[in-house]
Each structure stands twice: as structure tokens, then as C-alpha cells.
Design a protein around this motif. Structure first.
Motif, PDB file in Angstrom:
ATOM      1  N   UNK A 121       0.836  -1.224  -0.114  1.00 33.16           N
ATOM      2  CA  UNK A 121       0.505   0.032   0.038  1.00 33.16           C
ATOM      3  C   UNK A 121       0.792   1.058  -0.204  1.00 33.16           C
ATOM      4  N   UNK A 122       1.381   1.475   0.876  1.00 30.05           N
ATOM      5  CA  UNK A 122       2.455   2.360   0.639  1.00 30.05           C
ATOM      6  C   UNK A 122       4.306   2.631   0.363  1.00 30.05           C
ATOM      7  N   UNK A 130      -3.525   3.025  -7.915  1.00 29.12           N
ATOM      8  CA  UNK A 130      -4.032   2.441  -8.190  1.00 29.12           C
ATOM      9  C   UNK A 130      -3.937   0.897  -7.173  1.00 29.12           C
ATOM     10  N   UNK A 131      -2.799   0.771  -6.559  1.00 29.63           N
ATOM     11  CA  UNK A 131      -2.695  -0.627  -6.033  1.00 29.63           C
ATOM     12  C   UNK A 131      -4.177  -1.196  -4.767  1.00 29.63           C
ATOM     13  N   UNK A 132      -4.440  -2.557  -5.187  1.00 28.72           N
ATOM     14  CA  UNK A 132      -5.851  -2.746  -4.583  1.00 28.72           C
ATOM     15  C   UNK A 132      -5.343  -3.831  -3.980  1.00 28.72           C
ATOM     16  N   UNK A 133      -5.229  -4.069  -3.099  1.00 30.55           N
ATOM     17  CA  UNK A 133      -4.792  -5.460  -1.791  1.00 30.55           C
ATOM     18  C   UNK A 133      -6.022  -5.545  -0.926  1.00 30.55           C
ATOM     19  N   UNK A 134      -6.355  -6.957  -1.083  1.00 28.64           N
ATOM     20  CA  UNK A 134      -7.735  -7.689  -1.090  1.00 28.64           C
ATOM     21  C   UNK A 134      -7.106  -8.394   0.591  1.00 28.64           C
ATOM     22  N   UNK A 135      -7.732  -8.286   1.669  1.00 31.53           N
ATOM     23  CA  UNK A 135      -7.620 -10.008   2.651  1.00 31.53           C
ATOM     24  C   UNK A 135      -8.586 -10.424   2.580  1.00 31.53           C
ATOM     25  N   UNK A 136      -8.689 -11.433   2.498  1.00 36.36           N
ATOM     26  CA  UNK A 136      -9.688 -12.355   1.741  1.00 36.36           C
ATOM     27  C   UNK A 136      -9.761 -13.172   2.643  1.00 36.36           C
ATOM     28  N   UNK A 171      -8.040   6.086   7.540  1.00 41.13           N
ATOM     29  CA  UNK A 171      -8.770   4.247   7.992  1.00 41.13           C
ATOM     30  C   UNK A 171     -10.202   4.341   8.161  1.00 41.13           C
ATOM     31  N   UNK A 172     -11.024   3.640   7.228  1.00 42.90           N
ATOM     32  CA  UNK A 172     -12.290   3.888   7.041  1.00 42.90           C
ATOM     33  C   UNK A 172     -12.878   2.823   7.563  1.00 42.90           C
ATOM     34  N   UNK A 173     -14.025   2.621   7.922  1.00 43.63           N
ATOM     35  CA  UNK A 173     -14.684   1.659   9.057  1.00 43.63           C
ATOM     36  C   UNK A 173     -14.380  -0.026   7.694  1.00 43.63           C
ATOM     37  N   UNK A 174     -13.778  -0.295   6.558  1.00 48.48           N
ATOM     38  CA  UNK A 174     -13.904  -1.513   5.598  1.00 48.48           C
ATOM     39  C   UNK A 174     -13.016  -1.241   5.225  1.00 48.48           C
ATOM     40  N   UNK A 175     -11.836  -0.070   4.751  1.00 48.66           N
ATOM     41  CA  UNK A 175     -10.831   0.312   4.279  1.00 48.66           C
ATOM     42  C   UNK A 175      -9.944   0.737   4.363  1.00 48.66           C
ATOM     43  N   UNK A 176      -8.725   0.673   4.304  1.00 49.00           N
ATOM     44  CA  UNK A 176      -7.454   2.017   4.383  1.00 49.00           C
ATOM     45  C   UNK A 176      -7.085   2.721   3.201  1.00 49.00           C
ATOM     46  N   UNK A 177      -6.671   3.415   2.905  1.00 48.11           N
ATOM     47  CA  UNK A 177      -6.552   4.508   1.318  1.00 48.11           C
ATOM     48  C   UNK A 177      -5.181   5.267   1.734  1.00 48.11           C
ATOM     49  N   UNK A 178      -4.290   5.108   0.704  1.00 43.95           N
ATOM     50  CA  UNK A 178      -3.234   5.778   0.719  1.00 43.95           C
ATOM     51  C   UNK A 178      -3.350   7.118  -0.561  1.00 43.95           C
ATOM     52  N   UNK A 179      -3.618   8.105  -0.285  1.00 44.50           N
ATOM     53  CA  UNK A 179      -4.131   8.944  -0.709  1.00 44.50           C
ATOM     54  C   UNK A 179      -3.328   9.357  -2.082  1.00 44.50           C
ATOM     55  N   UNK A 180      -2.604   9.125  -2.111  1.00 38.21           N
ATOM     56  CA  UNK A 180      -1.335  10.219  -3.114  1.00 38.21           C
ATOM     57  C   UNK A 180      -2.088   9.424  -4.006  1.00 38.21           C
ATOM     58  N   UNK A 181      -1.349   8.030  -3.741  1.00 40.02           N
ATOM     59  CA  UNK A 181      -2.176   7.145  -5.365  1.00 40.02           C
ATOM     60  C   UNK A 181      -3.229   6.484  -5.006  1.00 40.02           C
ATOM     61  N   UNK A 182      -4.577   6.991  -4.654  1.00 42.85           N
ATOM     62  CA  UNK A 182      -5.509   5.996  -5.136  1.00 42.85           C
ATOM     63  C   UNK A 182      -5.607   5.157  -4.770  1.00 42.85           C
ATOM     64  N   UNK A 183      -4.784   3.924  -3.976  1.00 45.77           N
ATOM     65  CA  UNK A 183      -4.795   2.554  -3.895  1.00 45.77           C
ATOM     66  C   UNK A 183      -5.240   2.380  -2.370  1.00 45.77           C
TER      67      UNK A 183
END
Length: 568
Positions: A121-122, A130-136, A171-183
Motif C-alpha cells: 500500500x505504502x 491504484x494498488x488494490x490489496x485485498x484481505x480475503x 482509515x475507514x470502517x471497511x478500507x484503508x486508503x493511500x491518498x496520493x496513489x489512490x490505492x
């Protein structure tokens, strides 16, 4: 700079670190690939410099309980070094696109899951945005646990200590954002709606042993078509779902990769497990499934924890959960299982023996006309070891539609039919066509010049078959324990002694994994009354074994297996 991955590999292969077979194979693979990388023909190279930043970041992550940084163990550095150090010579992208990492509970998986997700993410290099990382996970609750208690908790600790990280993340309820890269990092389960827009860079399948199908794996992999270095990480302990995709698909595949039977240069695998259940009695070998025991600062506390867990399980006479979770040994969910899954695996052969001209005992288990019927074959090999070879073929009813049956049973009958393991009914009504069964038996016997010693059958709903197969000796086998106990116990004995060979027929293996026994005084039989899973192939096999068990009568101590309780 220390090359931790190669250091670990050498210490394992030199015997300085006690390790199980699969870990030794993973280390040998690393060392062999170092030699292969010197050739122009091998497209990958190892650049340990690429791992430095990742390891430093992971070792900066605070423990969510103490808030203090946690140093990685050498085995953890081997895993990180393998995933980030091996690169494509031409593009520089990561070599491995899939990883299978398995060890016992509390083995240090959490730092890897959270660390890799947060690092990508970082600091992920590609893609830039747009790096999409999913904990499934298999369920929404489990996926949320991974996200909340591992990844989100780690980041919150970092944000408390670093204004810079706090500034570039949300940090939101259901996701974490890296704002500068929209990840982003987000929890994902099969319950999540709208998987179509995913473009997954890193997909972490946590505790994959609970999965009952490959749906989530397929969602992740199908979304990575545009990724240059997408990565799927399976990270899990062993489990009880012997028919689930982790044990029935991924585990055999990584076993073949590590052993060299199959080659996949883009699949990393390391499995910390006991090589044999008996090793659990030797504390010096516990490190095989619990690699953190090699860390001096925590080994004393960890040994104490494992001793307590094992003793309690033994005192309660309920050891299977401890073997699974604390020693990473796959076991059936029930102590009443007909066959231990590992014992069945040990009876597998890569190539089936030549059955042409062989004697054979044929067992038939007729199901409801709209479900599943099985014909199983037991071939005495007539060798010095007095072994048998077993195989089976199933007939599939489709009364409510084949797709509905595939979804309901979680078995891809269409694919298995193409591979020759079953026959799907050709009746428009969807009921079993007994003529197809008759033709299959007759053709199989004639094509292989088989000598049919007997056709053995459960008398339920079978009269048409018997009329058409009247040229063969026919023996009715009642399904009561008084008739089935001896062949059932002898079948268990032969599997335990590796004398009942099989060639990994998937429907037969599914049936073996599903089959439970019921005890009536000193007698046992397969429990058909309570079991709603597919057990027809093994039921047909036990019926055939009613006579097959006498094939070597002169050489087998019948009293031994008749009186001994081999229920595993």
C-alpha cells in the motif's frame, strides 16, 4: 548486507535447523535456482538487495499488543526474501505470482499478512497508482477479522507514531486508503457484492483451509490479467476440510512442485508440518510445524504453551484439533472417520498398475434414482506384499439440473465426466439410467480381459442390473454391521498398512474423506443414516471387499484384523 534467504536455506539443508521434508525441499529449490539463474535459459535472477527495504519495514511494525517493533525470525526473512528477491531478468518484476505458506497456529503468519499488505500500500513499485490489496477469507466475518485485527491494527499503531504516515493514509470502517496513489486495502469475502470492478495487485487468502470451493481464488486470479506482478498469497494452518480446495487441490500441487514432479517457476511454496503424526511425541521435532520455536527469546514460553495444549487434548481424549491447529497435521473433522486422510494419501500411486487380465471384485452401491450410483473395483495384485488396487466409477443423476447438482454437491461432475471418472445420465428425466451402468461394467470387463470373481451388491433397487449381469457370480451383501464389520475393519487395516493402492480417483477420495463409521458393540459399518455427503464409491468398495478380503486368506491373519478396532 546479509542474504537472509540463502543463509536460512543453507542452514536447513546442512541440518543446522531441524525442518520437515517440504521445508527442506523449498530450501533446496532456492539453492538450485541460484545455480540455474547463472544460465541465460533461466529467466529469473535473485537480487537480495530488493528485500532489504521490505524486511526493514516489517521489523518496524509494532506488535499490536505491546506497541514494540517485532524482529522477524530467520524463516520469516526466508519467505519475504523469496517473494521479493526473485525477479524476472527482463522486466525486473517479481518472479512469484502465487504463494502457499502454511504453518501451525501462532507461527508468525500475522506479521507477514499485515506487513506485506501495508508495504505494498505504502511503497509498492508497480503499478504506481491504484494498488488494490485485498484481505480475503471464506466468510465476511473472517475477512473482517483479518482486516481489523491484523492489518488495520498495525497501521493504526504506525499512524500513532508517524505523522507522515498519518498524513498520507485514511482509515475507514471497511478500507484503508493511500491518498496520493489512490490505492487501498480492503476486506473481501465471497459475500461481497460486485466483484467485477476488481483489479487485484495482492490477494491474501487467509485460513484457506475453511474454504469449501475455489470461488474466491477464481475471483482474485481472474482480476489480475492487467497486473505485471500480481500476487496471490495462501496463508493458513491445516484444517478439517479434506474435500476443500486447499487440501484437495493446492496442497497436492505444491507437494508436487516441491518434490520436482511438477514445475511451476512462478509458484512459491513452503509448508511447516510434522512429517509423521508419531513425531508429536518428540518435543525436539515440534519446530518442524512451529518454526518460531527456533527463536530463543520466545521458545521457552512457546514450548510451555504447546505442552499444555497437547496434555489437555490427550487427557480429554480429543487430540485431533490440537494435531491440526498446533502441529499443522490435516485430519478429518470427526474421530469416527472411516479412514485417516493422511493414511489414504500414502496409498496413492502416480501410475495405476496394469489391470489387463486381472482378477477383480466388483461392488455396486445403488443410490436414489436421481442422485449418485457407484461401481467400485478391487483388483488383487497377487504380489509378495499381498496388495490390492482400488478404483471406482460413478453415475450421476440430474433430476433438478446438472448445474444445480454441481453447486449443491460442490463437485464439478461435468469436468469429472470429461476426465472419465463418472458418467452423467442421458435420461431427460434426470434419473440414473441403469443401462449405462450395465454397459460400462460389460465394456470395462471386456476391454481389459478381466476375470470377475464376483459382483457384490446392496440389494436395494438393483434387480435390472442383476438380470443383465447374470453371467457373473452374484453375491448379495446386506448393509447391516454383522455383515459389513469385517470387510470394513480389514479395509481400514489394508489402508493403514499401505496395501490398498489407489490412483487418486477424485470421487473415491471425496467419498473416503466423507465416510464416517457407526459402532454397534464391537461391530462397525459406514454410517449411511446420518451422512448426507457423497460416500457411494467407498460404500461400493466395502461391499466388494466382503469377498475381496478373502483373496489372500492363506497369508493373512484374519483374527488380527477381525478383532482389532481400526477406526481412525
Amino acid at each position: 548486507m546479509i542474504d537472509y534467504a540463502t543463509l536460512y536455506a543453507k542452514q536447513v539443508t546442512d541440518g543446522e535447523i531441524i525442518a520437515c521434508k517440504k521445508v527442506r525441499q523449498a530450501c533446496e529449490r532456492h539453492l538450485n535456482d541460484l545455480q540455474r539463474s547463472k544460465s541465460d535459459e533461466f529467466p529469473y535472477e535473485y537480487t537480495p538487495q530488493k528485500t532489504e527495504k521490505v524486511i526493514k519495514f516489517l521489523e518496524m511494525l509494532p506488535d499490536v499488543s505491546t506497541g514494540k517493533p517485532t524482529k522477524l525470525a530467520l524463516f520469516q526473512k526466508f519467505i519475504v526474501g523469496s517473494l521479493y528477491g526473485w525477479r524476472d531478468k527482463e522486466t525486473g518484476y517479481r518472479r512469484f505470482t502465487k504463494a502457499y505458506i502454511s504453518m501451525a497456529r501462532k507461527g508468525g503468519k500475522s506479521i507477514l499478512v499485515a506487513g506485506i499488505a501495508l508495504y505494498e500500500l505504502l511503497f509498492g513499485e508497480a503499478p504506481k497508482f491504484d494498488r488494490q490489496i485485498y484481505a480475503t477469507a471464506n466468510s465476511r466475518e473472517q475477512a473482517g477479522t483479518v482486516f481489523e485485527k491484523m492489518i488495520k491494527a498495525q497501521l493504526n499503531k504506525i499512524r500513532e507514531q508517524s505523522p507522515a504516515i498519518r498524513k498520507i493514509t485514511k482509515v475507514k470502517n471497511n478500507e484503508i486508503l493511500h491518498t496520493s496513489s489512490n490505492s487501498l486495502i480492503k476486506a473481501l469475502s465471497r459475500d461481497t457484492k460486485n466483484h467485477d470492478s476488481l483489479n487485484v495487485l495482492i490477494g491474501i487468502l487467509d485460513e484457506y483451509h475453511t474454504a469449501s470451493n475455489t470461488q474466491m481464488m477464481e475471483v482474485l486470479e481472474s482480476s489480475q490479467g492487467q497486473q505485471d506482478q500480481g500476487l496471490i498469497i495462501i496463508i493458513s494452518t491445516a484444517g478439517f476440510q479434506l474435500n476443500g480446495p486447499m487440501y484437495s487441490i493446492e496442497y497436492p500441487y505444491v507437494t508436487d512442485i516441491l518434490s520436482g514432479r511438477k514445475e511451476n517457476d512462478n509458484y512459491f511454496a513452503i509448508v511447516y508440518e510434522m512429517d509423521d503424526e508419531e513425531e508429536v511425541s518428540d518435543e525436539s521435532l515440534w519446530i518442524k510445524s512451529n518454526p518460531l520455536l527456533g527463536v530463543d527469546s520466545i521458545s521457552k514460553k512457546f514450548y510451555k504453551y504447546l505442552r499444555r495444549k497437547l496434555k489437555e487434548a490427550q487427557d480429554k481424549n480429543d487430540i485431533n484439533p490440537t494435531l491440526v491447529k498446533n502441529f499443522n497435521i490435516w485430519k478429518s473433522a470427526s474421530s469416527e472417520s472411516l479412514i485417516n486422510g493422511e493414511d489414504w494419501k500414502r496409498c496413492a500411486v502416480e501410475e495405476p498398475p496394469d489391470i489387463r487380465g486381472k482378477e477383480v471384485y466388483v461392488g455396486i452401491d445403488m443410490s436414489r434414482v436421481d442422485d449418485l450410483t457407484a461401481v467400485s473395483w478391487i483388483y488383487p495384485l497377487n504380489d509378495k506384499e499381498e496388495r490390492y488396487f482400488i478404483d471406482s466409477h460413478s453415475f450421476v443423476g440430474t433430476k433438478y439440473g446438472l448445474d444445480n447438482k454441481i453447486q449443491r454437491d460442490k463437485i464439478d461432475y461435468r469436468k469429472l465426466a470429461e476426465e472419465g471418472f463418472c458418467t452423467i445420465t442421458d435420461k431427460k428425466s434426470g434419473t440414473i439410467n441403469q443401462k449405462q451402468i450395465i454397459e460400462y461394467i460389460q465394456n470395462h470387463v471386456n476391454e481389459n480381459d478381466l476375470i470377475v470373481k464376483a459382483i457384490l451388491f446392496d440389494p436395494h433397487n438393483i434387480q435390472l442390473l442383476l438380470n443383465e449381469l447374470e453371467d457373473f457370480t452374484q453375491i448379495e451383501v446386506g448393509q447391516k454391521a454383522t455383515q459389513l464389520s469385517r470387510p470394513t475393519k480389514n479395509f481400514q487395516y489394508l489402508v493403514y498398512d499401505k496395501k490398498m493402492l489407489h490412483a487418486n480417483n477424485p470421487l473415491l477420495t471425496i467419498a473416503v474423506n466423507n465416510a464416517l463409521t457407526v459402532h454397534i458393540n464391537d461391530l462397525i459399518r459406514i454410517d449411511k443414516d446420518k451422512n448426507r455427503e457423497k460416500i457411494d464409491p467407498i460404500a461400493a468398495a466395502i461391499t466388494a471387499h466382503y469377498e475381496a478380503m478373502h483373496h489372500y486368506t492363506d497369508n493373512v491373519d484374519q483374527d488380527y484384523y477381525a478383532n482389532y478396532n481400526f477406526s481412525l
